[in-house]
Design an enzyme around this catalytic site. Sequence first.
Site, short mmCIF file in Angstrom:
data_model
loop_
_atom_site.label_atom_id
_atom_site.label_comp_id
_atom_site.label_asym_id
_atom_site.label_seq_id
_atom_site.Cartn_x
_atom_site.Cartn_y
_atom_site.Cartn_z
N ARG A 35 27.11 47.49 45.41
CA ARG A 35 27.58 46.57 46.46
C ARG A 35 27.02 46.93 47.84
NH1 ARG A 35 28.48 45.15 42.21
NH2 ARG A 35 30.37 44.27 41.28
N SER A 53 36.85 39.52 45.15
CA SER A 53 37.21 40.95 45.17
C SER A 53 37.15 41.47 46.60
CB SER A 53 36.26 41.74 44.28
OG SER A 53 36.35 41.31 42.94
N GLU A 83 34.79 45.28 50.30
CA GLU A 83 33.54 44.55 50.08
C GLU A 83 33.33 43.56 51.22
OE1 GLU A 83 32.39 42.64 46.49
OE2 GLU A 83 33.44 44.05 45.21
#
Length: 337
Positions: free
Chosen positions: A161, A237, A333
């Site tokens: 990520r 998320s 994130e």
Amino acid sequence: MNSKDLKAYNTFGFDVKADLFIEIKSVSEFQELMSTSEWKNNRHLILGGGSNVLLTNDFHGLVVVNRIEGIEVVEETDKIVTVKCGGGESWHQFVLHTLKQKWGGLENLSLIPGTVGAAPMQNIGAYGVEIKDSFHSLEAINLNTGKLEVFFAEHCQFAYRESVFKHKLKGQYLIATVSFQLDKPKFHQLKLDYGVIEDVMAEKNIENPSIQDVSDAIIKIRQSKLPDPAEIGNSGSFFKNPIIDAAQFKKLQNEFPEIPSYDLGNGQVKLAAAWLIEKAGWKGYQENGVGVHQKQALVLVNYGEGEGKEVLNLAKKIQDSIQSKFGVELSPEVNFI
């Protein structure tokens, strides 16, 4: 350029405003914008699908929405095809296009919200596949010089990520196009490692799945546990799955034998952030119009009455709770603006 309500431009659906707002549809249009006083005299925020941002206040400056579109094949052999896509295209619609052409590589990334241009910024991933696995290159406009530059995988510094665009080069480029190297049907190896995918295949009695079968399974799985932003504001998320060293994991496993994990090798173990959050009692929690989704603890939601600041406060409470209970740091994130 006028002020603009950004409610429709962020998937949390927060009702914040931008002092100045413009949508751009080409590289040349953006380069022309950079020569104007509105650009030179204001701070900037570039948005794609608004699915990975948490807007906590009105934005006092210029918001630019990337609407650069177009899909073209730039190279093709018997085994692979290299396809270039405009950064303003919908990510999921692009994946559906590749499926229609029977090009393999992106099927596990079906139904991820956002745009193609935003995808490499955080190396989006799901169900055992990441952007970096099929990434070829991208073209990005330097916000200081206005020049179009090419980045190959080694320049992007992809990690879990992560990419160079989230750190060293954060806020310095607009990603105009992204190119992917995808497989022709005979030469593509499906990624079915995640047991949940195999479970769906078994339910449907599919023994030799196609890329379309895998995509359909992923869509079914995601829809069963992730809220639709059109119905409940969210950014998917919110936290990354934390990675810890094997020694720390062993201690956690002694205290919580049922803790799910994935061995990454090199003495590192990935934990399930959703499990940690649920175990700490946050699943379904609500306060001040925001909360933790009742089906998926990894998703923070806006029930329609909340503000970005409230989500930020809730996220910090969850981080503190997980640190206190497990000694594990949760990293978001989502980008905070």
